[in-house]
Structures are given as structure tokens and as C-alpha cells.
Design a protein around this motif. Structure first.
Motif, PDB file in Angstrom:
ATOM      1  N   LEU A  22      -3.687  13.467  21.578  1.00  0.00           N
ATOM      2  CA  LEU A  22      -2.851  14.668  21.538  1.00  0.00           C
ATOM      3  C   LEU A  22      -1.420  14.267  21.228  1.00  0.00           C
ATOM      4  CD1 LEU A  22      -2.343  17.697  22.137  1.00  0.00           C
ATOM      5  CD2 LEU A  22      -2.061  17.052  24.534  1.00  0.00           C
ATOM      6  N   HIS A  77       2.598  15.918  19.713  1.00  0.00           N
ATOM      7  CA  HIS A  77       3.417  17.063  19.345  1.00  0.00           C
ATOM      8  C   HIS A  77       3.657  17.093  17.844  1.00  0.00           C
ATOM      9  CE1 HIS A  77       4.069  18.110  23.448  1.00  0.00           C
ATOM     10  NE2 HIS A  77       4.755  17.011  23.728  1.00  0.00           N
ATOM     11  N   PRO A  78       3.951  18.257  17.297  1.00  0.00           N
ATOM     12  CA  PRO A  78       4.312  18.309  15.870  1.00  0.00           C
ATOM     13  C   PRO A  78       5.473  17.375  15.573  1.00  0.00           C
ATOM     14  CG  PRO A  78       3.937  20.512  16.716  1.00  0.00           C
ATOM     15  CD  PRO A  78       3.890  19.589  17.902  1.00  0.00           C
ATOM     16  N   CYS A 126     -12.301  20.431  10.484  1.00  0.00           N
ATOM     17  CA  CYS A 126     -11.831  21.424  11.433  1.00  0.00           C
ATOM     18  C   CYS A 126     -12.986  22.358  11.740  1.00  0.00           C
ATOM     19  CB  CYS A 126     -10.680  22.230  10.845  1.00  0.00           C
ATOM     20  SG  CYS A 126      -9.290  21.232  10.318  1.00  0.00           S
ATOM     21  N   LYS A 154       1.417  17.675  11.622  1.00  0.00           N
ATOM     22  CA  LYS A 154       1.567  19.117  11.653  1.00  0.00           C
ATOM     23  C   LYS A 154       0.403  19.736  12.429  1.00  0.00           C
ATOM     24  CE  LYS A 154       3.576  19.067   6.984  1.00  0.00           C
ATOM     25  NZ  LYS A 154       3.450  19.612   5.603  1.00  0.00           N
ATOM     26  N   LEU A 155       0.598  20.982  12.828  1.00  0.00           N
ATOM     27  CA  LEU A 155      -0.465  21.680  13.557  1.00  0.00           C
ATOM     28  C   LEU A 155      -1.774  21.676  12.764  1.00  0.00           C
ATOM     29  CD1 LEU A 155       1.525  24.782  14.858  1.00  0.00           C
ATOM     30  CD2 LEU A 155       0.930  22.715  16.139  1.00  0.00           C
ATOM     31  N   GLU A 156      -1.650  21.829  11.454  1.00  0.00           N
ATOM     32  CA  GLU A 156      -2.846  21.917  10.619  1.00  0.00           C
ATOM     33  C   GLU A 156      -3.557  20.584  10.412  1.00  0.00           C
ATOM     34  OE1 GLU A 156       0.220  23.014   9.900  1.00  0.00           O
ATOM     35  OE2 GLU A 156       0.753  22.629   7.787  1.00  0.00           O
ATOM     36  N   THR A 166      -4.727  19.053  12.911  1.00  0.00           N
ATOM     37  CA  THR A 166      -5.689  19.021  14.009  1.00  0.00           C
ATOM     38  C   THR A 166      -7.110  19.066  13.466  1.00  0.00           C
ATOM     39  OG1 THR A 166      -4.178  20.080  15.563  1.00  0.00           O
ATOM     40  CG2 THR A 166      -6.537  20.255  16.029  1.00  0.00           C
ATOM     41  N   THR A 199      -5.394  16.055  17.908  1.00  0.00           N
ATOM     42  CA  THR A 199      -4.889  17.390  18.224  1.00  0.00           C
ATOM     43  C   THR A 199      -3.373  17.375  18.154  1.00  0.00           C
ATOM     44  OG1 THR A 199      -6.760  17.824  19.692  1.00  0.00           O
ATOM     45  CG2 THR A 199      -4.828  19.245  19.921  1.00  0.00           C
ATOM     46  N   VAL A 200      -2.841  18.238  17.309  1.00  0.00           N
ATOM     47  CA  VAL A 200      -1.391  18.387  17.181  1.00  0.00           C
ATOM     48  C   VAL A 200      -1.026  19.739  17.782  1.00  0.00           C
ATOM     49  CG1 VAL A 200       0.597  18.354  15.648  1.00  0.00           C
ATOM     50  CG2 VAL A 200      -1.466  17.040  15.066  1.00  0.00           C
ATOM     51  N   SER A 201      -0.271  19.678  18.843  1.00  0.00           N
ATOM     52  CA  SER A 201       0.041  20.916  19.562  1.00  0.00           C
ATOM     53  C   SER A 201       1.399  20.809  20.233  1.00  0.00           C
ATOM     54  CB  SER A 201      -1.036  21.186  20.622  1.00  0.00           C
ATOM     55  OG  SER A 201      -0.703  22.315  21.397  1.00  0.00           O
ATOM     56  N   SER A 202       2.088  21.948  20.270  1.00  0.00           N
ATOM     57  CA  SER A 202       3.381  21.975  20.964  1.00  0.00           C
ATOM     58  C   SER A 202       3.195  22.408  22.401  1.00  0.00           C
ATOM     59  CB  SER A 202       4.342  22.918  20.239  1.00  0.00           C
ATOM     60  OG  SER A 202       3.766  24.206  20.112  1.00  0.00           O
TER      61      SER A 202
END
Length: 121
Positions: A11, A13-14, A40, A86-88, A90, A118-121
């Protein structure tokens, strides 16, 4: 049998970075192309980056300038350095290797078990 062992997902962060590793082991005579794919939920698996035995690389447009693929032929390993995530991005990331088996020199194509990024804020 040729086995692939992946590691390095997690995991982040962006804007962060991760480095994936994949090591091939087993009855290997030679390795040709090595690559990273991702999938995905609800989407087809797509090629992220690949590298030939001679070191030629190619990247999906979506990761150019952010991801770098490399290989260590002595270790039968490939790596994917992922920066500016980036979020995308993930997805589950899979490594794929093809080459020739030891003794029989028959062709093989093997996939890793996948590692979650997993890219998540």
C-alpha cells in the motif's frame, strides 16, 4: 518446472514508489523475454513493461517515464521500479517469463502468483 516468486507489493500513497521483484527458479536453460503485467478487477490483464534477453525494453503508454523495468540475468530476476504512483496503478501485478527448459530445451512460459499494489490516499 519453472517457478516464479514475486515480492514487493503493498500500500502506498499517490506519488509514492514501490519496487517489485520476481525471481525464476527451477529447470531453466535460458530465459528470453521477461515482463510485468497487471490486472484490475473487471478488466483484462494488460502488459505493463517487458524486457528482452538483450535488454530492450518496452512500456505501456500509461507508465512511460514513471516505471522502469530491469533484469539480472545471473539471478534470473526482473524488477519493476514504480515511481510517481497514481490511483489508477492499483492492480494485481504479475510477472511472466518465457524461455527454454534445462535438458529438454523445450519452451516454457510461466506466470507468477501476483502481488497486490494499492495506491490510496
Amino acid at each position: 518446472q519453472v517457478q516464479l516468486a514475486e515480492s514487493g507489493g503493498g500500500l502506498v500513497h499517490p506519488g509514492g514508489s514501490l519496487r517489485l521483484s520476481c525471481v525464476a527458479s527451477g529447470s531453466i536453460f535460458s530465459i528470453n523475454a521477461m515482463g510485468w503485467y497487471r490486472q484490475c478487477p473487471g478488466k483484462e490483464r494488460e502488459l505493463v513493461a517487458s524486457i528482452t534477453s538483450g535488454g530492450s525494453t518496452m512500456y505501456a503508454d500509461s507508465v512511460k517515464g514513471r516505471f522502469t523495468i530491469s533484469r539480472d540475468n545471473a539471478k534470473n530476476a526482473i524488477y519493476l521500479q514504480m515511481n510517481s504512483l497514481k490511483l489508477e496503478d492499483t492492480a494485481i501485478y504479475y510477472c511472466k517469463v518465457d524461455g527454454r527448459r534445462r535438458y529438454t530445451t523445450s519452451y516454457f512460459e510461466s506466470w507468477g502468483q501476483g502481488t497486490q499494489v494499492t495506491v490510496s490516499s
